[in-house]
Design a protein around this motif. Structure first.
Motif, PDB file in Angstrom:
ATOM      1  N   LYS A 143       0.702 -28.452  -4.655  1.00 48.05           N
ATOM      2  CA  LYS A 143       0.687 -27.074  -5.143  1.00 48.05           C
ATOM      3  C   LYS A 143       1.556 -26.183  -4.256  1.00 48.05           C
ATOM      4  CE  LYS A 143      -2.582 -23.373  -6.200  1.00 48.05           C
ATOM      5  NZ  LYS A 143      -4.010 -23.019  -6.222  1.00 48.05           N
ATOM      6  N   ASN A 144       1.437 -26.357  -2.943  1.00 46.95           N
ATOM      7  CA  ASN A 144       2.236 -25.536  -2.011  1.00 46.95           C
ATOM      8  C   ASN A 144       3.721 -25.814  -2.145  1.00 46.95           C
ATOM      9  OD1 ASN A 144       0.035 -24.141  -0.995  1.00 46.95           O
ATOM     10  ND2 ASN A 144      -0.310 -25.625   0.642  1.00 46.95           N
ATOM     11  N   LEU A 145       4.116 -27.073  -2.303  1.00 46.92           N
ATOM     12  CA  LEU A 145       5.540 -27.393  -2.485  1.00 46.92           C
ATOM     13  C   LEU A 145       6.103 -26.715  -3.733  1.00 46.92           C
ATOM     14  CD1 LEU A 145       5.916 -31.184  -1.626  1.00 46.92           C
ATOM     15  CD2 LEU A 145       7.032 -29.259  -0.485  1.00 46.92           C
ATOM     16  N   VAL A 146       5.347 -26.775  -4.824  1.00 44.76           N
ATOM     17  CA  VAL A 146       5.810 -26.145  -6.067  1.00 44.76           C
ATOM     18  C   VAL A 146       5.829 -24.626  -5.904  1.00 44.76           C
ATOM     19  CG1 VAL A 146       5.349 -25.848  -8.533  1.00 44.76           C
ATOM     20  CG2 VAL A 146       5.039 -28.096  -7.478  1.00 44.76           C
ATOM     21  N   LYS A 147       4.797 -24.088  -5.281  1.00 53.82           N
ATOM     22  CA  LYS A 147       4.704 -22.634  -5.082  1.00 53.82           C
ATOM     23  C   LYS A 147       5.881 -22.106  -4.258  1.00 53.82           C
ATOM     24  CE  LYS A 147       0.909 -19.490  -4.481  1.00 53.82           C
ATOM     25  NZ  LYS A 147      -0.471 -19.346  -4.020  1.00 53.82           N
ATOM     26  N   GLU A 148       6.304 -22.904  -3.266  1.00 54.24           N
ATOM     27  CA  GLU A 148       7.441 -22.523  -2.411  1.00 54.24           C
ATOM     28  C   GLU A 148       8.782 -22.736  -3.106  1.00 54.24           C
ATOM     29  OE1 GLU A 148       6.885 -25.154   0.860  1.00 54.24           O
ATOM     30  OE2 GLU A 148       5.080 -24.129   1.561  1.00 54.24           O
ATOM     31  N   ASN A 149       8.762 -23.299  -4.333  1.00 56.87           N
ATOM     32  CA  ASN A 149       9.983 -23.666  -5.050  1.00 56.87           C
ATOM     33  C   ASN A 149      10.873 -24.553  -4.184  1.00 56.87           C
ATOM     34  OD1 ASN A 149       9.577 -22.497  -7.630  1.00 56.87           O
ATOM     35  ND2 ASN A 149       9.966 -20.487  -6.737  1.00 56.87           N
ATOM     36  N   SER A 150      10.224 -25.520  -3.545  1.00 58.26           N
ATOM     37  CA  SER A 150      10.923 -26.466  -2.682  1.00 58.26           C
ATOM     38  C   SER A 150      12.048 -27.160  -3.454  1.00 58.26           C
ATOM     39  CB  SER A 150       9.928 -27.513  -2.169  1.00 58.26           C
ATOM     40  OG  SER A 150      10.612 -28.575  -1.562  1.00 58.26           O
ATOM     41  N   LYS A 151      13.138 -27.399  -2.779  1.00 60.66           N
ATOM     42  CA  LYS A 151      14.274 -28.116  -3.379  1.00 60.66           C
ATOM     43  C   LYS A 151      13.973 -29.593  -3.576  1.00 60.66           C
ATOM     44  CE  LYS A 151      17.077 -24.579  -3.369  1.00 60.66           C
ATOM     45  NZ  LYS A 151      17.110 -23.777  -4.540  1.00 60.66           N
TER      46      LYS A 151
END
Length: 187
Positions: free
Chosen positions: A156-164
């Protein structure tokens, strides 16, 4: 019991239903390549495979040859082909991409996320509680380079951060995470 249907065309130019801006089928079909060239609406699926005991999500790493989002982590999923229902498409994609057979009665609808910005897919989200000891998954090497389990909150955090490193975008998946939070909390 419904059985998973085979795709009605090869994966690269499968036949899809043309949807209107509300997600309603127009009665027309087109080849997949036509959709992306002409910005037509279509349906996709995302399958949240959850291990109950440790609240992890199964992720796949997209193959570098993929046109959309190469080398990124995502949920198993793909286009809803021809006359497939979204639930049958979810079953087919899980089987094709990671080798997991999901019984239809155990596949649960999570939510529908509409297109965002310049995207044209209505994504049907499904989840499956994975409660077995499985000796191994069989990945589809043309689509997926590897799979891994990740803690739900980390995903969830990776998606929330819009990680590349991930393909889902927070704005499109925000509602799915809100509903999934309730599912995870109930485990």
């Amino acid at each position: 019991m419904l059985k998973a249907k085979k795709k009605i065309a090869d994966k690269h130019d499968e036949i899809l239903r043309v949807l209107d801006e509300t997600g309603t089928w127009t009665g027309k079909y087109k080849n997949r390549s036509y959709f992306h060239e002409h910005n037509l609406y279509y349906a996709t699926v995302a399958v949240w495979i959850i291990k109950k005991n440790d609240r992890t999500i199964l992720l796949e790493h997209r193959h570098p040859s993929k046109i959309k989002n190469p080398n990124r982590w995502c949920l198993p999923g793909g286009h809803v082909s021809g006359d497939e229902t979204p639930s049958l498409a979810a079953m087919n994609e899980a089987k094709e991409e990671v080798g997991l057979t999901i019984p239809l009665k155990k596949l649960k609808f999570l939510c529908l996320t509409p297109p965002q910005e310049d995207k044209y897919s209505f994504t049907h989200h499904f989840y499956y509680i994975y409660d077995k000891i499985y000796p191994g998954f069989k990945i589809q090497k043309e689509e997926v380079t590897e799979i891994k389990w990740m803690k739900y909150e980390a995903w969830k955090n990776l998606v929330k951060e819009n990680s590349k490193t991930v393909s889902p975008k927070w704005e499109k998946y925000k509602n799915a995470f809100t509903v999934m939070d309730e599912v995870i909390e109930a485990l």
